[in-house]
Every structure is written in C-alpha cells, then in structure tokens.
Write a protein that holds these residues in place. Sequence first.
Motif, PDB file in Angstrom:
ATOM      1  N   VAL A 273      19.547  14.859   0.489  1.00  0.00           N
ATOM      2  CA  VAL A 273      18.942  14.101  -0.272  1.00  0.00           C
ATOM      3  C   VAL A 273      18.197  13.058   0.415  1.00  0.00           C
ATOM      4  N   GLU A 274      16.828  12.667   0.287  1.00  0.00           N
ATOM      5  CA  GLU A 274      15.955  12.006   0.907  1.00  0.00           C
ATOM      6  C   GLU A 274      14.859  11.445  -0.060  1.00  0.00           C
ATOM      7  N   PRO A 275      14.400  10.142   0.695  1.00  0.00           N
ATOM      8  CA  PRO A 275      13.338   9.385  -0.367  1.00  0.00           C
ATOM      9  C   PRO A 275      12.074  10.285  -0.677  1.00  0.00           C
ATOM     10  N   MET A 276      11.704  10.324  -1.744  1.00  0.00           N
ATOM     11  CA  MET A 276      10.722  11.053  -2.270  1.00  0.00           C
ATOM     12  C   MET A 276       9.379  10.479  -1.320  1.00  0.00           C
ATOM     13  N   ALA A 277       8.703  11.600  -0.811  1.00  0.00           N
ATOM     14  CA  ALA A 277       7.398  11.306  -0.026  1.00  0.00           C
ATOM     15  C   ALA A 277       6.737  12.369   0.023  1.00  0.00           C
ATOM     16  N   GLY A 278       5.221  12.063   0.055  1.00  0.00           N
ATOM     17  CA  GLY A 278       4.249  13.111   0.544  1.00  0.00           C
ATOM     18  C   GLY A 278       4.212  13.128   2.181  1.00  0.00           C
ATOM     19  N   ASP A 279       3.599  14.187   2.613  1.00  0.00           N
ATOM     20  CA  ASP A 279       3.559  14.289   4.044  1.00  0.00           C
ATOM     21  C   ASP A 279       2.448  13.456   4.843  1.00  0.00           C
ATOM     22  N   THR A 280       1.643  12.795   4.085  1.00  0.00           N
ATOM     23  CA  THR A 280       0.800  12.087   4.835  1.00  0.00           C
ATOM     24  C   THR A 280       0.695  10.553   3.953  1.00  0.00           C
ATOM     25  N   LEU A 281      -0.088   9.604   4.854  1.00  0.00           N
ATOM     26  CA  LEU A 281       0.017   8.292   4.392  1.00  0.00           C
ATOM     27  C   LEU A 281      -0.893   8.009   3.098  1.00  0.00           C
ATOM     28  N   GLU A 282      -1.586   8.894   2.903  1.00  0.00           N
ATOM     29  CA  GLU A 282      -2.575   9.083   1.780  1.00  0.00           C
ATOM     30  C   GLU A 282      -1.662   9.306   0.628  1.00  0.00           C
ATOM     31  N   GLU A 283      -1.050  10.298   0.763  1.00  0.00           N
ATOM     32  CA  GLU A 283      -0.280  10.720  -0.427  1.00  0.00           C
ATOM     33  C   GLU A 283       0.849   9.754  -0.985  1.00  0.00           C
ATOM     34  N   ASN A 284       1.143   9.024   0.074  1.00  0.00           N
ATOM     35  CA  ASN A 284       2.158   7.753  -0.085  1.00  0.00           C
ATOM     36  C   ASN A 284       1.705   6.308  -0.513  1.00  0.00           C
ATOM     37  N   ILE A 285       0.505   6.211  -0.574  1.00  0.00           N
ATOM     38  CA  ILE A 285       0.029   4.926  -1.094  1.00  0.00           C
ATOM     39  C   ILE A 285       0.062   4.872  -2.336  1.00  0.00           C
ATOM     40  N   ASN A 286       1.035   4.377  -2.859  1.00  0.00           N
ATOM     41  CA  ASN A 286       1.612   4.324  -4.401  1.00  0.00           C
ATOM     42  C   ASN A 286       2.838   3.486  -4.431  1.00  0.00           C
ATOM     43  N   PRO A 287       3.231   2.926  -5.697  1.00  0.00           N
ATOM     44  CA  PRO A 287       4.303   2.091  -5.777  1.00  0.00           C
ATOM     45  C   PRO A 287       5.790   2.543  -5.097  1.00  0.00           C
ATOM     46  N   VAL A 288       5.957   3.981  -5.111  1.00  0.00           N
ATOM     47  CA  VAL A 288       7.102   4.323  -4.419  1.00  0.00           C
ATOM     48  C   VAL A 288       7.047   4.126  -3.072  1.00  0.00           C
ATOM     49  N   GLY A 289       5.848   4.656  -2.541  1.00  0.00           N
ATOM     50  CA  GLY A 289       5.584   4.707  -1.116  1.00  0.00           C
ATOM     51  C   GLY A 289       5.758   3.056  -0.337  1.00  0.00           C
ATOM     52  N   ARG A 290       4.933   2.055  -1.404  1.00  0.00           N
ATOM     53  CA  ARG A 290       5.199   0.797  -1.025  1.00  0.00           C
ATOM     54  C   ARG A 290       6.687   0.541  -0.776  1.00  0.00           C
ATOM     55  N   LEU A 291       7.428   0.506  -1.720  1.00  0.00           N
ATOM     56  CA  LEU A 291       8.645   0.194  -1.690  1.00  0.00           C
ATOM     57  C   LEU A 291       9.530   0.847  -0.476  1.00  0.00           C
ATOM     58  N   TYR A 292       9.194   2.227  -0.358  1.00  0.00           N
ATOM     59  CA  TYR A 292      10.005   2.797   0.835  1.00  0.00           C
ATOM     60  C   TYR A 292       9.468   2.380   2.257  1.00  0.00           C
ATOM     61  N   TYR A 293       8.237   2.315   2.372  1.00  0.00           N
ATOM     62  CA  TYR A 293       7.726   1.874   3.811  1.00  0.00           C
ATOM     63  C   TYR A 293       8.482   0.357   3.931  1.00  0.00           C
ATOM     64  N   SER A 294       8.192  -0.312   2.982  1.00  0.00           N
ATOM     65  CA  SER A 294       8.904  -1.732   3.167  1.00  0.00           C
ATOM     66  C   SER A 294      10.269  -1.653   3.774  1.00  0.00           C
ATOM     67  N   ALA A 295      10.932  -0.992   2.905  1.00  0.00           N
ATOM     68  CA  ALA A 295      12.251  -0.804   3.397  1.00  0.00           C
ATOM     69  C   ALA A 295      12.787  -0.344   4.810  1.00  0.00           C
ATOM     70  N   SER A 296      11.622   0.715   4.873  1.00  0.00           N
ATOM     71  CA  SER A 296      11.716   1.279   6.042  1.00  0.00           C
ATOM     72  C   SER A 296      11.377   0.494   7.433  1.00  0.00           C
ATOM     73  N   GLN A 316       9.885   7.399   4.704  1.00  0.00           N
ATOM     74  CA  GLN A 316       8.637   8.311   4.214  1.00  0.00           C
ATOM     75  C   GLN A 316       8.274   9.417   5.070  1.00  0.00           C
ATOM     76  N   ALA A 317       9.255  10.188   5.967  1.00  0.00           N
ATOM     77  CA  ALA A 317       9.100  11.148   6.676  1.00  0.00           C
ATOM     78  C   ALA A 317       8.167  12.081   6.298  1.00  0.00           C
ATOM     79  N   GLY A 318       8.571  12.607   4.815  1.00  0.00           N
ATOM     80  CA  GLY A 318       7.859  13.844   4.215  1.00  0.00           C
ATOM     81  C   GLY A 318       8.669  15.161   4.405  1.00  0.00           C
ATOM     82  N   GLU A 319       8.419  15.874   3.362  1.00  0.00           N
ATOM     83  CA  GLU A 319       9.221  17.336   3.469  1.00  0.00           C
ATOM     84  C   GLU A 319       8.903  17.938   4.530  1.00  0.00           C
TER      85      GLU A 319
END
Length: 349
Positions: A273-296, A316-319
């Motif tokens: 089980v891992e944090p939800m993430a796309g495989d590119t930064l562009e896919e992760n520029i969203n509220p969830v990505g913002r939360l996880y990148y900050s925590a990361s 946000q490593a991605g699948e």
Amino acid sequence: MTQLNETKLNELVGRVLGDLGGAVSVPLVRIGDALGLYKTLKEIGPAKADELADAAGCARRYVREWLSAQAASGYVHYEHGRFSLTPEQSFVFAEPDSPVHLIGGFDTAAAMVENQPKVESAFKTGRGVAWGDQAGCLFCAVSRLFRPGYVNALVKDWLPALDGVVATLKAGASVADVGCGHGLSTILMAQAFPASRFIGYDFHPASIAAATAHARSYGLTNLNFEVGRAQDFGGRDFDLITCFDCLHDMGDPKAAAVHIRKSLKEGGTWMIVEPMAGDTLEENINPVGRLYYSASTMICVPTSLAQEMGLALGAQAGENRLTEVIRSGGFSRVRRAAQTPLNMVLEAT
C-alpha cells in the motif's frame, strides 16, 4: 522591470491567504480535538458558545474565540447565535472511524513544523533525519493519519481485491506486516482473521513497544511484534507479507523486495500500500500531490536518506517506479489491485 499581471497576482495572494488560514488553524483544531470540543459540540449542538464551554469544562472566553475561528474556517456551522456541526463537519472532525477523519493530518503538520530545524540543516548537508530523531510524536500522528483508511478499507476492500488471499486468511495463514509502525494494520487483520497468525516488524523499537501495548489492550493472541528491518527480518514461509505506506521510506527498498520474496512461500503474495501518485510531476500537481510532496520533503526523503543506500523514492514515486523496485526483488507479476483517493494497493506475486 517585469510588468505584473494584477489578476494573476491577486489570485496568488488569495491562494496564499487561504493557505495561511489553514496553517494557523492547525493548533486550533488540535486544541479542539484534545479538549473534546468537537465531540461535545456534536453531542449538544446547536449550542451557544458559553453552553459548549460549560459542557466541555473550558473557559468561556477562550471557547467563544475558538468557535469564531472555526466558523470563519467553515469547520463548524454558525446560525442565529448558535454553533453546531453539520453531518459533513462531524465526519471530518468528530468521528474517529469516519473514512475522512482528518485530525491526524493536523497532528502530522504540527510535527513537520517542529521538525523544520533538523530538515533545514539536512538541506545543506544532504544527510537524512532518522525516523527515531524526528521531532514530537510523529509516529503517533502518522498512525492516526493513516487509521481512517485502514479501518474503512483494509479488510473490506483491499484484502478482497487480492487473488485468493481472503480464503487463505480464513483457513489459517502466516502473515508478516513489515514496517508495521504502531501496529494498527496488523491488529485489524488479526481481529478479522482469528485463524491466521500475524507478526509485525518495524525497525523503530519505540513503535514496536507501542504496537505491543495496543495488541495487549485488545486481548489478541494471534499476533506479536518484533524489532526487525525490511531487508533482514526473521521468519520464513509466509503466505502473505504486507507493507503499508512504508516502502518509499526505506533506505534500500530493493534489498527489502529481495528479502520479502525469499520470505514468502511458493505462491505467496506481497501486498504493498503506497500513496496515490501518477508517474510524473505534471500528474501530481493537485491537492493530493501537494500534501504528499510536502510530507515527503519533511518526513519520507529525510527518513530514507538517514538509512543505508538512501534511495529516497519519496511519497510520490508513482506506480511505474514502485513496480520497478518490486520486480527487482524477483517478483514476476505486479498489478494495481485497488485504490482510493489517497492510496494505491499493489499486489506482487
């Protein structure tokens, strides 16, 4: 001088003001939770400020100001001089078993701020900040943050999404929960499948002590906890090995994948089980990505860099990247078995 675009400037200032409002709400939300203000308001509301203060055993003047801030944030409802929690507000702030109970997120944010000096120094040195050296009870906060997802999805959705695993668990399986932290995931599985035997491993001794205490309080006899690293924990011939929100934190997740593969029975399953993430930064520029990148930045990357290898996958490593790491351990099949807005569940065999 570059000409400012007034519209874009105002939009940015508006976003920042909204962010600052959220940031200064962190201590207020934690106070409301610690003093039972949300819980009491849910029980007695709609109520006047002084009525809530009296019911919660708090000073009236403080509670009046706290409620005003909560109403301005949209965290409590205010109408005709009385305060209350809407069903939606209650779901977020006053119901611990709700899938969107987010108090743990505020606890985690507070720990991240407290940890700033250590991570700031690491920016210069490139070194890590060990999990056990993080400020405050980060371990408690993270456990509480993940709890709603585990309580609502682990047994009901995630395990059934794996091929044949539930039937094996019902019949009686041997299970290792690697990187178990305070043991919530292990305890939930042990409660649901009494015929199976569970062992939780974590490299942080204080977390293992907390997990052992939690298990004892539930009176469970089909599980135990041991200090152990993902790349060399004891035990063999497991039917199922699980890793909950921890693979990306490991210093050497590839070595962990190799050891996990060797520790499984033939035909056994690894659930990641891992944090939800796309495989590119562009896919992760969203509220969830913002939360996880900050925590990361504040937690996950420093934790990995403090360990051997320090691969630092990040939250946000991605699948695709995770699959590459998992396959490096000798797994031939990796698939996404389930997902939520915050998590992806991968199955490796």
